[in-house]
Write a protein that holds these residues in place. Structure first.
Motif, short mmCIF file in Angstrom:
data_model
loop_
_atom_site.label_atom_id
_atom_site.label_comp_id
_atom_site.label_asym_id
_atom_site.label_seq_id
_atom_site.Cartn_x
_atom_site.Cartn_y
_atom_site.Cartn_z
N GLU A 144 0.84 -1.20 0.00
CA GLU A 144 0.00 0.00 0.00
C GLU A 144 0.87 1.25 0.00
N GLY A 145 0.58 2.16 -0.92
CA GLY A 145 1.33 3.41 -1.03
C GLY A 145 2.66 3.29 -1.74
N GLU A 146 2.95 2.14 -2.33
CA GLU A 146 4.27 1.92 -2.95
C GLU A 146 4.17 1.70 -4.47
N GLU A 147 3.24 2.38 -5.09
CA GLU A 147 3.06 2.19 -6.52
C GLU A 147 4.28 2.64 -7.32
N GLU A 148 4.92 3.71 -6.90
CA GLU A 148 6.10 4.18 -7.64
C GLU A 148 7.24 3.17 -7.51
N ALA A 149 7.39 2.55 -6.36
CA ALA A 149 8.42 1.52 -6.22
C ALA A 149 8.12 0.35 -7.15
N GLY A 150 6.84 -0.01 -7.27
CA GLY A 150 6.46 -1.07 -8.20
C GLY A 150 6.75 -0.69 -9.64
N ALA A 151 6.46 0.57 -9.98
CA ALA A 151 6.75 1.03 -11.33
C ALA A 151 8.24 0.98 -11.61
N GLN A 152 9.04 1.38 -10.63
CA GLN A 152 10.50 1.35 -10.80
C GLN A 152 11.00 -0.08 -10.96
N LEU A 153 10.39 -1.01 -10.23
CA LEU A 153 10.75 -2.42 -10.36
C LEU A 153 10.55 -2.90 -11.80
N LEU A 154 9.44 -2.50 -12.40
CA LEU A 154 9.16 -2.91 -13.79
C LEU A 154 10.05 -2.17 -14.78
N ARG A 155 10.23 -0.87 -14.57
CA ARG A 155 11.02 -0.05 -15.51
C ARG A 155 12.46 -0.53 -15.62
#
Length: 298
Positions: free
Chosen positions: A74-85
């Protein structure tokens, strides 16, 4: 807040992948899948896992075919995006979700958070799909007995049939392939998948009407997770007669006769006729899937 640290995992620290909560039931959904530790990646903030992704491929694949497990705290969408990027693999992303996930506030919030993270990483939604699982308790679907089925050793026959089937299609993956490379690419991608499956080539079947005309094809298959309906397709000139159900029923019987104690299947949610055939044949929806593709493909 400290910046996240992105790490690929290995056999010594693969346990970190399991430290994130699993509100969407991904672990149970992947019970039949094998994920290689080296294809798992996590985002850590202050030593805690806040996002994770598992890239997946068959046992003989040298590189992953897709990402089929992606979670963010929760609240870590940017970290998830960075993981994919930052992944070296730009492959399709599958968000595997419970059936009816939008009807429950908790699973809806979790699913939408993962969608936002994927979009922030440049992924675009291609299609949403229903995932089915037939089991013996559902009873075998009745065989209508209208078509004649036969093995066909010539790939060219299937290639031609696939070109005809995809000339009028609702399938989002086929439409994407057609947009990129025409009907030949769409047909070849299907053939490549059939050959990739570890099940015997001799299982592929063509179906004929009582007049001897080609009605369509069905591909009973095993993927690395078990028995599945690999493909059901009716040629355009034979549509409107309900033959897709005949093909699905035959495919189910074929696999059960060869020892299957369950049969998985899938169709695009927009393919209303095929979804109705799965329901008629006793296949309940057990999961939903959102397929996303990298926005930079091509």
């Amino acid at each position: 807040m400290t910046d996240p640290v992105i790490r690929a995992l290995g056999s010594s620290d693969a346990h970190l992948f399991d430290t994130l909560p699993d509100p969407l039931g991904a672990r149970a959904a992947h019970a039949q899948n094998t994920h290689r530790p080296e294809w798992k990646r996590v985002a850590l903030r202050d030593g805690e896992v806040v996002a994770r992704g598992a890239w997946w491929g068959g046992p003989d694949d040298n590189t992953p075919l897709n990402i089929n497990w992606f979670d963010v705290a929760e609240g870590e969408e940017e970290a998830g995006a960075q993981l994919l990027r930052t992944s070296p693999y730009r492959v399709e992303l599958e968000l595997n979700l419970p059936a009816g996930w939008r009807d429950d506030p908790g699973t809806r919030a979790a699913g939408e958070a993962r969608l936002r993270a994927a979009r922030a990483a440049g992924y675009e939604v291609l299609v949403e799909r229903f995932m089915y699982r037939w089991t013996p308790s559902r009873g075998l679907p009745e065989r209508p007995g209208r078509l004649t089925f036969a093995a066909e050793p010539d790939d060219a026959v299937f290639f031609d049939a696939l070109r005809r089937i995809h000339s009028v299609t609702l399938d989002a993956h086929a439409l994407r392939a057609i947009a990129e490379g025409g009907l030949d690419q769409a047909a070849q991608e299907e053939l490549d998948f059939f050959h990739w499956c570890p099940s015997p080539r001799a299982w592929w079947q063509v179906a004929y009407t009582p007049d001897g005309d080609l009605a369509g094809i069905h591909i009973p298959a095993h993927n690395p997770s078990g028995p599945c309906v690999g493909f059901i397709g009716v040629v355009p000139e034979q549509r409107g007669r309900g033959y897709a159900y005949d093909l699905l029923a035959e495919c189910t019987h074929f696999l059960v006769e060869r020892g299957a104690d369950f049969v998985a299947g899938a169709t695009d949610q927009g393919n209303v006729p095929m979804a109705a055939n799965f329901a008629k044949a006793g296949y309940p929806v057990v999961r939903e899937r959102i397929n996303l593709v990298p926005g930079d493909r091509g």
